[in-house]
Write a protein that holds these residues in place. Sequence first.
Motif, PDB file in Angstrom:
ATOM      1  N   UNK A  71       0.820  -1.213   0.000  1.00 21.05           N
ATOM      2  CA  UNK A  71       0.000   0.000   0.000  1.00 21.05           C
ATOM      3  C   UNK A  71       0.858   1.269   0.000  1.00 21.05           C
ATOM      4  N   UNK A  72       2.150   1.145   0.315  1.00 18.71           N
ATOM      5  CA  UNK A  72       3.019   2.308   0.453  1.00 18.71           C
ATOM      6  C   UNK A  72       4.123   2.299  -0.601  1.00 18.71           C
ATOM      7  N   UNK A  73       4.363   3.445  -1.211  1.00 17.39           N
ATOM      8  CA  UNK A  73       5.360   3.537  -2.286  1.00 17.39           C
ATOM      9  C   UNK A  73       6.748   3.126  -1.815  1.00 17.39           C
ATOM     10  N   UNK A  74       7.139   3.539  -0.631  1.00 17.57           N
ATOM     11  CA  UNK A  74       8.487   3.233  -0.172  1.00 17.57           C
ATOM     12  C   UNK A  74       8.764   1.751  -0.079  1.00 17.57           C
ATOM     13  N   UNK A  75       7.714   0.956   0.197  1.00 18.25           N
ATOM     14  CA  UNK A  75       7.896  -0.483   0.365  1.00 18.25           C
ATOM     15  C   UNK A  75       8.075  -1.210  -0.957  1.00 18.25           C
ATOM     16  N   UNK A  76       7.918  -0.511  -2.082  1.00 21.02           N
ATOM     17  CA  UNK A  76       8.156  -1.147  -3.375  1.00 21.02           C
ATOM     18  C   UNK A  76       9.653  -1.316  -3.632  1.00 21.02           C
ATOM     19  N   UNK A  77      10.483  -0.591  -2.884  1.00 26.19           N
ATOM     20  CA  UNK A  77      11.925  -0.790  -2.982  1.00 26.19           C
ATOM     21  C   UNK A  77      12.288  -2.037  -2.177  1.00 26.19           C
ATOM     22  N   UNK A  78      13.059  -2.924  -2.754  1.00 25.31           N
ATOM     23  CA  UNK A  78      13.335  -4.196  -2.109  1.00 25.31           C
ATOM     24  C   UNK A  78      14.836  -4.427  -1.977  1.00 25.31           C
ATOM     25  N   UNK A  79      15.472  -3.930  -0.921  1.00 26.20           N
ATOM     26  CA  UNK A  79      14.934  -3.012   0.076  1.00 26.20           C
ATOM     27  C   UNK A  79      15.326  -1.576  -0.246  1.00 26.20           C
ATOM     28  N   UNK A  80      14.885  -0.630   0.607  1.00 27.41           N
ATOM     29  CA  UNK A  80      15.371   0.747   0.523  1.00 27.41           C
ATOM     30  C   UNK A  80      16.883   0.722   0.703  1.00 27.41           C
ATOM     31  N   UNK A  81      17.610   1.406  -0.178  1.00 25.22           N
ATOM     32  CA  UNK A  81      19.071   1.417  -0.051  1.00 25.22           C
ATOM     33  C   UNK A  81      19.599   2.841  -0.111  1.00 25.22           C
ATOM     34  N   UNK A  82      20.890   2.965  -0.224  1.00 26.64           N
ATOM     35  CA  UNK A  82      21.546   4.261  -0.121  1.00 26.64           C
ATOM     36  C   UNK A  82      21.084   5.284  -1.127  1.00 26.64           C
ATOM     37  N   UNK A  83      20.575   4.829  -2.281  1.00 29.30           N
ATOM     38  CA  UNK A  83      20.165   5.804  -3.301  1.00 29.30           C
ATOM     39  C   UNK A  83      18.949   6.611  -2.859  1.00 29.30           C
ATOM     40  N   UNK A  84      18.247   6.113  -1.813  1.00 32.54           N
ATOM     41  CA  UNK A  84      17.056   6.836  -1.357  1.00 32.54           C
ATOM     42  C   UNK A  84      17.395   7.932  -0.361  1.00 32.54           C
ATOM     43  N   UNK A  85      18.677   8.098  -0.016  1.00 33.52           N
ATOM     44  CA  UNK A  85      19.054   9.133   0.935  1.00 33.52           C
ATOM     45  C   UNK A  85      18.704  10.507   0.377  1.00 33.52           C
ATOM     46  N   UNK A  86      17.963  11.275   1.140  1.00 30.42           N
ATOM     47  CA  UNK A  86      17.517  12.579   0.692  1.00 30.42           C
ATOM     48  C   UNK A  86      16.181  12.541  -0.026  1.00 30.42           C
ATOM     49  N   UNK A  87      15.688  11.323  -0.319  1.00 31.40           N
ATOM     50  CA  UNK A  87      14.416  11.202  -1.020  1.00 31.40           C
ATOM     51  C   UNK A  87      13.256  11.614  -0.105  1.00 31.40           C
ATOM     52  N   UNK A  88      12.272  12.289  -0.694  1.00 31.98           N
ATOM     53  CA  UNK A  88      11.050  12.616   0.047  1.00 31.98           C
ATOM     54  C   UNK A  88       9.958  11.580  -0.209  1.00 31.98           C
TER      55      UNK A  88
END
Length: 441
Positions: A71-88
């Motif tokens: 249900x959440x956009x962030x959880x589509x990353x498998x997993x969240x990694x360093x490239x998301x630093x600074x992401x809103x």
Amino acid sequence: MKRPNIIFIVADDLGFADLGCYGGRDAQFGPVSPVLDELAAAGLRFTQGYSNSPVCSPTRFALMTARYQYRLRGAAEEPINGRSKGSTLLGLSPDHPTLPSQLRAAGYHTALIGKWHLGYPPHFSPLRSGYEEFFGPMSGGVDYFSHAGTNGQHDLYCGEEEKMEVGYLTDLLSQRAVDYVQRMAPTASQDKPFFLSLHYTAPHWPWETREDHALVADIKSNLFHLDGGNIHTYQRMIHHMDEGIGWIVNALKETGQLDNTLIVFTSDNGGERFSDSWPLVGGKMDLTEGGIRVPWIAHWPVAVPAGTVTTQQCMTMDWSATLLELGGAVMPSGYAPDGVSLARVLRNPAANFSTALYWRMNHRGQRALREGDWKYLRVDGNDYLFNIPADERERANLAKKQPDRLANMRNQWEDWNATMPPIPEDATVSLGYSAKDMPQR
């Protein structure tokens, strides 16, 4: 009954059979997990429990929200990694109600000690999602001595400020948890129940024990460490975590809080290269049983019958719903949990109920549905049907023998999937290193 204190312990990449109480082998030094084995013997052990995902961050989204992570956009990353630093975008929005935020609203003191991995400050952090205290790394894999993340930068925080602290990370987390338990002991001025999330990084790579200080000489290569490690180091890492849990149990005893503290132990997903998952196959990144079936132990002396075992099927978000119920907390309108409370099973392990558990995974186009004895699985465009109690290793594909059952379960999965947002085209799948570097399963 007085509301319980809650300690929710999550290991990282622990295999289904790594613990002695799940059939794990002893190490060279003896039993790997004597404390957890004792908690299981004095509590309730689930044999058919799952994680919400076969990778880290998505499971943690489900834990925090009591809902399917899809249900959440962030959880589509498998997993969240360093490239998301600074992401809103790639993180758990502070606007979303969470397990800790709702328990806090219901009168609990809340703290996260350990791994967050749900986005980076300044837009995301544990303190913005319901926790009053935080100590640990913001990202995933962290060196146990230098506390450097996968980008080589220091990643150990107290609140939202970097914290330079010397020590083996597993021990630092355990010691912090002991301090928290001691501070939360009831006094004339403090009688609030507490919710402590204790999220270890063990036994996630890099494979380092307390004695491996010399390995930090080359932080970057050590973090990935794919040419190192062995089963003996891996078992010792689990044992270090188990020892720390023992320190916490002793602190609960000494402060008179053990009897009415619910301790839950699990893993965020299945194991990696040195894990034991017998009799299951597969591991992290897989929707085969070895990637998603994990230990679930519940210890609560005043409510959970000792020495009990249940075949109740469940997944991470069901435990979130359970803790909300036990803590007298609710999710606001519009955020109803997908998870189903297990409170009745905790008090009566024979009170099993029927449920359907769904998964989907970008990696290899995987999907799965477990309902009753049966499991529908798709990998690389191929459909499988397994009777799990008869075939836990998922070797006998019954799809051709029972085409109607396969079609019904496939349609059931499709109907469920239609209720979830589609996977964004720009979502990535990453373990933080190339799959070609990993040994073939």
